[in-house]
Design a protein around this motif. Sequence first.
Motif, PDB file in Angstrom:
ATOM      1  N   ASP A  40     -30.277   0.719 -31.866  1.00 13.37           N
ATOM      2  CA  ASP A  40     -30.957   1.179 -33.083  1.00 13.37           C
ATOM      3  C   ASP A  40     -32.435   0.767 -33.092  1.00 13.37           C
ATOM      4  N   ALA A  41     -32.718  -0.464 -32.705  1.00 16.71           N
ATOM      5  CA  ALA A  41     -34.098  -0.963 -32.767  1.00 16.71           C
ATOM      6  C   ALA A  41     -35.019  -0.263 -31.768  1.00 16.71           C
ATOM      7  N   GLN A  42     -34.456   0.307 -30.699  1.00 17.82           N
ATOM      8  CA  GLN A  42     -35.264   1.002 -29.705  1.00 17.82           C
ATOM      9  C   GLN A  42     -35.305   2.511 -29.945  1.00 17.82           C
ATOM     10  N   SER A  43     -34.765   2.967 -31.054  1.00 19.02           N
ATOM     11  CA  SER A  43     -34.669   4.391 -31.357  1.00 19.02           C
ATOM     12  C   SER A  43     -35.675   4.797 -32.428  1.00 19.02           C
ATOM     13  N   LEU A  44     -36.001   6.101 -32.433  1.00 20.19           N
ATOM     14  CA  LEU A  44     -36.821   6.665 -33.511  1.00 20.19           C
ATOM     15  C   LEU A  44     -35.906   7.006 -34.675  1.00 20.19           C
ATOM     16  N   PHE A  60     -33.209   9.307 -32.650  1.00 16.82           N
ATOM     17  CA  PHE A  60     -33.411   9.707 -31.265  1.00 16.82           C
ATOM     18  C   PHE A  60     -33.539   8.456 -30.425  1.00 16.82           C
ATOM     19  N   HIS A  61     -32.751   8.404 -29.351  1.00  8.47           N
ATOM     20  CA  HIS A  61     -32.828   7.276 -28.436  1.00  8.47           C
ATOM     21  C   HIS A  61     -33.339   7.752 -27.083  1.00  8.47           C
ATOM     22  N   PRO A  62     -34.511   7.244 -26.632  1.00 11.78           N
ATOM     23  CA  PRO A  62     -35.019   7.625 -25.313  1.00 11.78           C
ATOM     24  C   PRO A  62     -34.077   7.129 -24.223  1.00 11.78           C
ATOM     25  N   ALA A  91     -38.935  18.414 -37.242  1.00 14.18           N
ATOM     26  CA  ALA A  91     -39.958  17.369 -37.345  1.00 14.18           C
ATOM     27  C   ALA A  91     -39.787  16.340 -36.224  1.00 14.18           C
ATOM     28  N   LEU A  92     -38.552  16.001 -35.922  1.00 14.42           N
ATOM     29  CA  LEU A  92     -38.294  15.077 -34.820  1.00 14.42           C
ATOM     30  C   LEU A  92     -38.763  15.690 -33.506  1.00 14.42           C
ATOM     31  N   GLU A  93     -38.433  16.950 -33.275  1.00 13.84           N
ATOM     32  CA  GLU A  93     -38.854  17.620 -32.046  1.00 13.84           C
ATOM     33  C   GLU A  93     -40.376  17.631 -31.903  1.00 13.84           C
ATOM     34  N   GLU A  94     -41.079  17.905 -32.979  1.00 11.07           N
ATOM     35  CA  GLU A  94     -42.547  17.914 -32.928  1.00 11.07           C
ATOM     36  C   GLU A  94     -43.090  16.549 -32.509  1.00 11.07           C
ATOM     37  N   GLU A  95     -42.520  15.498 -33.064  1.00 10.95           N
ATOM     38  CA  GLU A  95     -42.949  14.143 -32.693  1.00 10.95           C
ATOM     39  C   GLU A  95     -42.628  13.860 -31.231  1.00 10.95           C
ATOM     40  N   LEU A  96     -41.479  14.300 -30.778  1.00 15.53           N
ATOM     41  CA  LEU A  96     -41.094  14.051 -29.389  1.00 15.53           C
ATOM     42  C   LEU A  96     -41.998  14.788 -28.410  1.00 15.53           C
ATOM     43  N   VAL A  97     -42.363  16.020 -28.731  1.00 20.32           N
ATOM     44  CA  VAL A  97     -43.304  16.766 -27.892  1.00 20.32           C
ATOM     45  C   VAL A  97     -44.623  16.012 -27.815  1.00 20.32           C
ATOM     46  N   ALA A  98     -45.102  15.514 -28.946  1.00 17.87           N
ATOM     47  CA  ALA A  98     -46.356  14.756 -28.977  1.00 17.87           C
ATOM     48  C   ALA A  98     -46.268  13.491 -28.121  1.00 17.87           C
ATOM     49  N   HIS A 137     -21.107  18.559 -25.585  1.00 12.99           N
ATOM     50  CA  HIS A 137     -22.444  18.165 -25.131  1.00 12.99           C
ATOM     51  C   HIS A 137     -23.378  19.324 -25.417  1.00 12.99           C
ATOM     52  N   MET A 138     -24.582  19.024 -25.900  1.00 11.10           N
ATOM     53  CA  MET A 138     -25.583  20.061 -26.141  1.00 11.10           C
ATOM     54  C   MET A 138     -26.934  19.545 -25.664  1.00 11.10           C
ATOM     55  N   ARG A 139     -27.831  20.488 -25.369  1.00 10.15           N
ATOM     56  CA  ARG A 139     -29.178  20.104 -24.954  1.00 10.15           C
ATOM     57  C   ARG A 139     -30.158  21.218 -25.293  1.00 10.15           C
ATOM     58  N   ARG A 140     -31.417  20.831 -25.326  1.00 11.24           N
ATOM     59  CA  ARG A 140     -32.500  21.788 -25.576  1.00 11.24           C
ATOM     60  C   ARG A 140     -33.756  21.280 -24.902  1.00 11.24           C
ATOM     61  N   GLY A 141     -34.396  22.169 -24.146  1.00  7.77           N
ATOM     62  CA  GLY A 141     -35.696  21.851 -23.568  1.00  7.77           C
ATOM     63  C   GLY A 141     -36.754  22.009 -24.634  1.00  7.77           C
ATOM     64  N   LEU A 142     -37.637  21.045 -24.748  1.00  5.63           N
ATOM     65  CA  LEU A 142     -38.665  21.087 -25.789  1.00  5.63           C
ATOM     66  C   LEU A 142     -39.838  21.995 -25.445  1.00  5.63           C
TER      67      LEU A 142
END
Length: 153
Positions: A40-44, A60-62, A91-98, A137-142
């Motif tokens: 949790d502490a290492q996640s957004l 989101f966990h890297p 909003a999370l996706e936008e931050e991750l792209v940045a 399982h699901m995934r999406r390319g940003l």
Amino acid sequence: MRLTFIDTEHPLYPEELELRYQVLRAPLGFDRSSVKFPFDAQSLHLVAVDAGRVVGCVLFHPESEHSGRLFQMAIDPMRQRTGLGARLVRALEEELVARGFREITLHARAHVAGFYETLGYEVYGEPFVEVNIPHVHMRRGLNETRRSGPGER
């Protein structure tokens, strides 16, 4: 309503934990300790706050330099099906792209996979059971062309 990133030291974190528990774990008969992850502490943590109260969250966990896992998405039952979930994910996706991330994966409860599909996520691999219920399982390319989700134009 405002969306804001918090960490595990933020005063809203206990409310986020409670929402995650009430929406995701209590209905399955799990106790409160099951909602907190060792990472949790290492996640957004992105929370939706309305009138000073947490009404939605997504984490989101890297897992590598360019990818990671979306997890513990929870929306207050009175706010479900209002577009808040899609707003949080976008909003999370936008931050991750940045931040340079290129892919998001997730373990979706099978009954909500359609929600993520409307946001451009794809099922891959075999279905499985997690927390005693079916998941996929699901995934999406940003970097993929964005598709509109519920409540978006």
